[in-house]
Write a protein that holds these residues in place. Structure first.
Motif, PDB file in Angstrom:
ATOM      1  N   TYR A  14       1.624   9.178 -11.446  1.00 36.09           N
ATOM      2  CA  TYR A  14       1.269  10.077 -10.353  1.00 36.09           C
ATOM      3  C   TYR A  14       0.220  11.093 -10.768  1.00 36.09           C
ATOM      4  O   TYR A  14      -0.689  11.422  -9.994  1.00 36.09           O
ATOM      5  CB  TYR A  14       2.516  10.793  -9.839  1.00 36.09           C
ATOM      6  CG  TYR A  14       3.488   9.893  -9.125  1.00 36.09           C
ATOM      7  CD1 TYR A  14       3.122   9.225  -7.956  1.00 36.09           C
ATOM      8  CD2 TYR A  14       4.776   9.711  -9.609  1.00 36.09           C
ATOM      9  CE1 TYR A  14       4.016   8.399  -7.298  1.00 36.09           C
ATOM     10  CE2 TYR A  14       5.682   8.885  -8.952  1.00 36.09           C
ATOM     11  CZ  TYR A  14       5.301   8.230  -7.799  1.00 36.09           C
ATOM     12  OH  TYR A  14       6.182   7.412  -7.144  1.00 36.09           O
TER      13      TYR A  14
ATOM     14  N   TYR B  31       1.414   7.692  -0.451  1.00 39.77           N
ATOM     15  CA  TYR B  31       2.194   7.103  -1.550  1.00 39.77           C
ATOM     16  C   TYR B  31       2.746   8.198  -2.466  1.00 39.77           C
ATOM     17  O   TYR B  31       3.909   8.150  -2.878  1.00 39.77           O
ATOM     18  CB  TYR B  31       1.310   6.138  -2.345  1.00 39.77           C
ATOM     19  CG  TYR B  31       1.899   5.736  -3.673  1.00 39.77           C
ATOM     20  CD1 TYR B  31       2.990   4.872  -3.741  1.00 39.77           C
ATOM     21  CD2 TYR B  31       1.370   6.230  -4.861  1.00 39.77           C
ATOM     22  CE1 TYR B  31       3.537   4.507  -4.963  1.00 39.77           C
ATOM     23  CE2 TYR B  31       1.905   5.874  -6.087  1.00 39.77           C
ATOM     24  CZ  TYR B  31       2.991   5.018  -6.131  1.00 39.77           C
ATOM     25  OH  TYR B  31       3.545   4.672  -7.337  1.00 39.77           O
TER      26      TYR B  31
ATOM     27  N   PHE C 246      -3.354   7.425  -0.716  1.00 35.48           N
ATOM     28  CA  PHE C 246      -2.670   7.806  -1.947  1.00 35.48           C
ATOM     29  C   PHE C 246      -1.748   8.996  -1.701  1.00 35.48           C
ATOM     30  O   PHE C 246      -0.655   9.067  -2.280  1.00 35.48           O
ATOM     31  CB  PHE C 246      -3.665   8.146  -3.057  1.00 35.48           C
ATOM     32  CG  PHE C 246      -2.977   8.629  -4.303  1.00 35.48           C
ATOM     33  CD1 PHE C 246      -2.244   7.749  -5.086  1.00 35.48           C
ATOM     34  CD2 PHE C 246      -3.019   9.960  -4.663  1.00 35.48           C
ATOM     35  CE1 PHE C 246      -1.574   8.193  -6.225  1.00 35.48           C
ATOM     36  CE2 PHE C 246      -2.356  10.417  -5.796  1.00 35.48           C
ATOM     37  CZ  PHE C 246      -1.631   9.522  -6.579  1.00 35.48           C
TER      38      PHE C 246
ATOM     39  N   GLY D 194      -3.144   9.422 -10.792  1.00 37.53           N
ATOM     40  CA  GLY D 194      -3.578   9.234  -9.411  1.00 37.53           C
ATOM     41  C   GLY D 194      -3.998  10.533  -8.762  1.00 37.53           C
ATOM     42  O   GLY D 194      -4.956  10.569  -7.974  1.00 37.53           O
TER      43      GLY D 194
ATOM     44  N   TYR E 288      -3.308   3.019  -3.793  1.00 36.80           N
ATOM     45  CA  TYR E 288      -3.306   3.592  -5.139  1.00 36.80           C
ATOM     46  C   TYR E 288      -4.168   2.735  -6.059  1.00 36.80           C
ATOM     47  O   TYR E 288      -4.508   1.585  -5.755  1.00 36.80           O
ATOM     48  CB  TYR E 288      -1.888   3.679  -5.699  1.00 36.80           C
ATOM     49  CG  TYR E 288      -0.989   2.524  -5.317  1.00 36.80           C
ATOM     50  CD1 TYR E 288      -1.192   1.240  -5.843  1.00 36.80           C
ATOM     51  CD2 TYR E 288       0.041   2.705  -4.401  1.00 36.80           C
ATOM     52  CE1 TYR E 288      -0.386   0.174  -5.465  1.00 36.80           C
ATOM     53  CE2 TYR E 288       0.854   1.644  -4.013  1.00 36.80           C
ATOM     54  CZ  TYR E 288       0.637   0.377  -4.555  1.00 36.80           C
ATOM     55  OH  TYR E 288       1.417  -0.676  -4.183  1.00 36.80           O
TER      56      TYR E 288
ATOM     57  N   PRO F  37       1.066   0.764 -10.048  1.00 41.10           N
ATOM     58  CA  PRO F  37       0.269   1.974  -9.797  1.00 41.10           C
ATOM     59  C   PRO F  37       0.211   2.877 -11.025  1.00 41.10           C
ATOM     60  O   PRO F  37       1.150   2.933 -11.825  1.00 41.10           O
ATOM     61  CB  PRO F  37       1.028   2.661  -8.651  1.00 41.10           C
ATOM     62  CG  PRO F  37       1.766   1.563  -7.970  1.00 41.10           C
ATOM     63  CD  PRO F  37       2.153   0.599  -9.056  1.00 41.10           C
TER      64      PRO F  37
END
Length: 745
Positions: A574, A613, A610, A577, A552, A571
């Motif tokens: 979400y 994750y 990613f 990302g 990430y 990180p």
């Protein structure tokens, strides 16, 4: 793969991999299946297998099976399979197992391998859907559908984004209207050399009830897009359809014949073309309603010269609203079916005479006609390829002030502005509307916004970030001059998707845009600018030290935003990302097209890490559904995600799955349940959180442009829910969203 050795190696490898030696003794596309089949299949049994209404043609098998690659039997040059929705039967022994061209020794080199379907007992005027579910593909080429006895609304062309086994991630869906009880469809890629072929897995044929009514159109001339030409170029047959040789004939709608239409207008110096005289064409429309808006769309076939064409009406009869001048910029020769000349006028009198031509009396400047469409009534629409739909959404775009963020992508003043998230959606619907309508108006807007945004990036303006760097990004004014990579990637996503399109579509690649650059050049410049931004944030990439399957981007340890202490080194949220992941998917695809394969693999690996994750953000709910966490490291953003932020997460889910970089169809099916549970009986959204919890500060929503619509095919009943939610609103975002549902974008 372009030679015999490669294609045979592929088949040998797959034969070993799937233990199908008995079915794959011949390593060419012309395999023979070792099992038997019932070639006339009843609809009731098929529906139980496929869970899809309508007629399923072929066994529903995932392509990781030798059976799906050679189920169909015919090896005729162009077989024709009869498909009857009334009796729910289809003849499989008249279907080729594959179409295209292969250089294998037994594959009839130099032949174009096509497949035809004859649909019988149809109801004229009704809309039908034909879905081709492929199994395996070699080569990247454009596949074509040509129809007789009906009109294709969408899906006329298809380029598959993957090679090898497709795992049912990409389908080719055609929507067409039947003009007669029997409609003939032909599928091919029109290639007679190279290794470019497509295996079939199965097909689905059904009738469709769309939610938007279709306007009454008058078609003047035969709609003829040619025979599988790569660029949808009308054939020469369509140029000679109109017969008049008069200098300025008048076609009277609903009373004149095509003998009252010239095949071309303008001026030619050929010996029998009456040099020195400009040829025109007139249309007379009777019994119009004063005050009503009407549209004549001229679909040209061929242009020579650089003249500006004009549309003229007497002011007492009508007021021109659009199309008074038309210049086929940088075009010469055969025109594509997307180069419409749209002329709109408001009638001031029941009779309106429209005059088309130019005033030149020397040189070679002329325009051949293919056909015309006249819209006689209030603009409504049914097909996303319809002229009415295209015009309606263009007018919405113009009236919505879509340019408001292209120079300064933030809301507010120089010191306290927040990011303008709407600009990301504006860029994306520009690309989506091009895919829906084929109108380059939308790509011109996307290119315009792209260069404006990049030229107003803070490094270009000389504005330094909190470390004193000229960051190749857009600095959020309200957060101490910090540039969020998530927002930058959100803007780049649609730009990179355009670059990907330009590398896969020869028309877009060759198209010269208003900035005098080709689509191919623009794509290269977008990639170069994104790489500068990507390099700026390279220091923020991490592989999780406790789980090497996770990766990430993180917040820097000196992040200056208010309340940022818990975020340092953690990180990104979400949704940030996810936007980065989506941009990297488009970017890595562009790299692959440019044969920068090692770099492409580097970023594909990052996407997969990613995605692994990201999957940890799923929270299982009772029943076959799940929900997202929002941001576990921010105390003020704990718990389930909200509807708006989770929207971009879904886009990443779908794109990663389509590229084989993470997730599976079961997971997407669980996610697809989220919006279904958000809607009340009146189809309004009453919940702010995606776990369907109520927020008393949340105003019920009628519509919103959810990427959740991309999940329509992953959950039973999802498509009907989405349509019910969006179909009663003709806003710009709702129509874009409905287009996702209908066209599977």
């Amino acid at each position: 793969m372009t030679d015999k050795v490669n294609i045979n190696a592929i088949h040998i490898f797959l034969s070993f991999l799937f233990l199908c030696a008995s079915a794959c003794q011949n390593s060419s596309p012309n395999q023979e299946k070792s099992t038997t089949n019932n070639y006339d299949m009843s609809s009731s049994a098929l529906q139980k297998q496929s869970h899809v209404p309508g007629l399923k043609i072929g066994d529903l098998e995932y392509p990781f099976s030798s059976a799906s690659a050679d189920e169909f039997k015919s090896h005729l040059a162009t077989p024709t399979a009869k498909v009857d929705l009334a009796t729910n039967t289809a003849g499989l022994n008249n279907i080729r197992p594959w179409i295209g061209h292969s250089q294998c020794p037994s594959c009839t080199l130099g032949a174009i391998h096509a497949q035809q379907f004859s649909f019988i007992n149809l109801t004229p005027g009704e809309i039908y859907r034909f879905t081709i579910v492929p199994s395996y593909i070699v080569g990247r080429t454009n596949y074509f559908a040509k129809l007789s006895g009906g009109q294709i609304h969408s899906g006329q062309n298809k380029i598959f984004n993957q090679t090898g086994y497709l795992q049912h991630l990409e389908k080719w869906t055609l929507l067409f209207k039947a003009d007669s009880p029997e409609v003939m469809l032909r599928l091919t890629n029109n290639l007679a050399s190279g290794n470019n072929f497509l295996y079939f897995d199965h097909f689905i044929f059904d009738q469709v009830q769309l939610n938007i009514p279709e306007s009454q159109l008058t078609l003047i001339g035969k709609k003829d897009f040619g025979s599988f030409a790569d660029d949808d170029i009308p054939t020469s047959n369509s140029w000679g359809e109109f017969k008049s040789s008069e200098r300025s004939p008048t076609f009277i709608l609903k009373s004149s014949s095509l003998n009252s239409v010239r095949p071309w207008i303008g001026h030619s110096e050929c010996s029998n073309c009456e040099p020195g005289i400009a040829k025109k064409q007139k249309f007379q429309f009777n019994n119009l309603t004063p005050g009503q808006i009407y549209t004549l769309t001229v679909v040209p076939a061929h242009v020579t010269g650089t003249a500006y064409y004009s549309a003229l009406v007497p002011a007492t009869e009508a007021t021109l609203l659009e199309g008074e001048k038309k210049h086929f910029t940088n075009l010469k020769g055969d025109l594509h079916s997307i180069h419409h000349w749209i002329i709109r006028f408001r009638a001031n009198d029941p009779q309106v005479t429209l005059d088309l031509g130019h005033g030149l009396t020397s040189g070679n400047h002329y325009l051949y006609f293919d056909y015309f469409v006249f819209n006689s009534g209030t603009p409504t629409f049914k097909s996303y390829r319809s002229l009415e739909y295209s015009q309606y959404v263009k007018n919405l775009d113009i009236s919505s002030d879509s340019d408001r963020y292209k120079n300064t992508p933030y809301v507010g003043d120089e010191t306290s502005g927040r990011y303008a998230w709407a600009e990301i959606y504006i860029l994306d619907y520009y690309l989506a509307y091009f895919q829906l309508t084929g109108d380059f108006y939308w790509l011109e807007n996307l290119v315009d916004h792209t260069y404006s945004l990049i030229n107003h990036r803070d490094d270009k303006l000389g504005i330094r970030d909190y470390r004193g760097r000229l960051a190749p990004a857009w600095i959020e004014r309200s957060n101490f001059r910090y540039a969020w990579f998530g927002f930058a990637a959100g803007l780049y996503g649609p730009m990179l998707n355009f670059a990907k399109l330009a590398k896969e579509n020869s028309i877009v690649a060759r198209k010269i845009f208003a900035n005098s650059k080709t689509g191919s050049t623009i794509a290269s410049e977008i990639i170069a600018e994104f790489e500068r931004t990507l390099a700026h944030f390279e220091e923020d990439w991490r592989t999780d030290p406790s789980n090497t399957n996770f990766g990430y981007y993180v917040n820097p340890s000196d992040i200056p935003v208010r309340g940022g202490e818990p975020l340092k080194g953690k990180p990104l949220a979400y949704d940030f990302g996810a936007m980065i992941g989506t941009a990297l998917i488009y970017y890595s695809s562009c790299l692959s097209h440019d044969n920068r394969n090692s770099l492409a693999q580097k970023y594909k690996d990052r996407v997969t890490l990613f995605a692994n994750y990201f999957a940890s953000s799923f929270v299982q709910k009772p029943g076959p559904r799940s929900t997202f966490s929002y941001w576990p490291f921010a105390p003020y953003y704990l718990g389930p995600d909200d509807v708006g932020h989770s929207n971009v997460n879904v886009l990443f889910l779908v794109k990663a799955l389509q590229d084989g970089l993470g997730f599976d169809a079961t997971t997407l099916g669980q996610v697809a349940q989220m919006p279904i549970n958000l809607l009340a009986n009146d189809n309004l959204i009453y919940f702010n959180k995606i776990d369907a919890t109520f927020d008393f500060n949340f105003t019920p929503k009628n519509t919103s442009g959810f990427y959740y619509t991309l999940l329509s095919s992953y959950a039973p009943g999802a498509e009907a829910v989405y349509k019910a939610h969006f179909a009663n609103d003709f806003s710009l975002r709702s129509l874009w969203t409905l287009g996702f549902v209908e066209n599977g974008l």
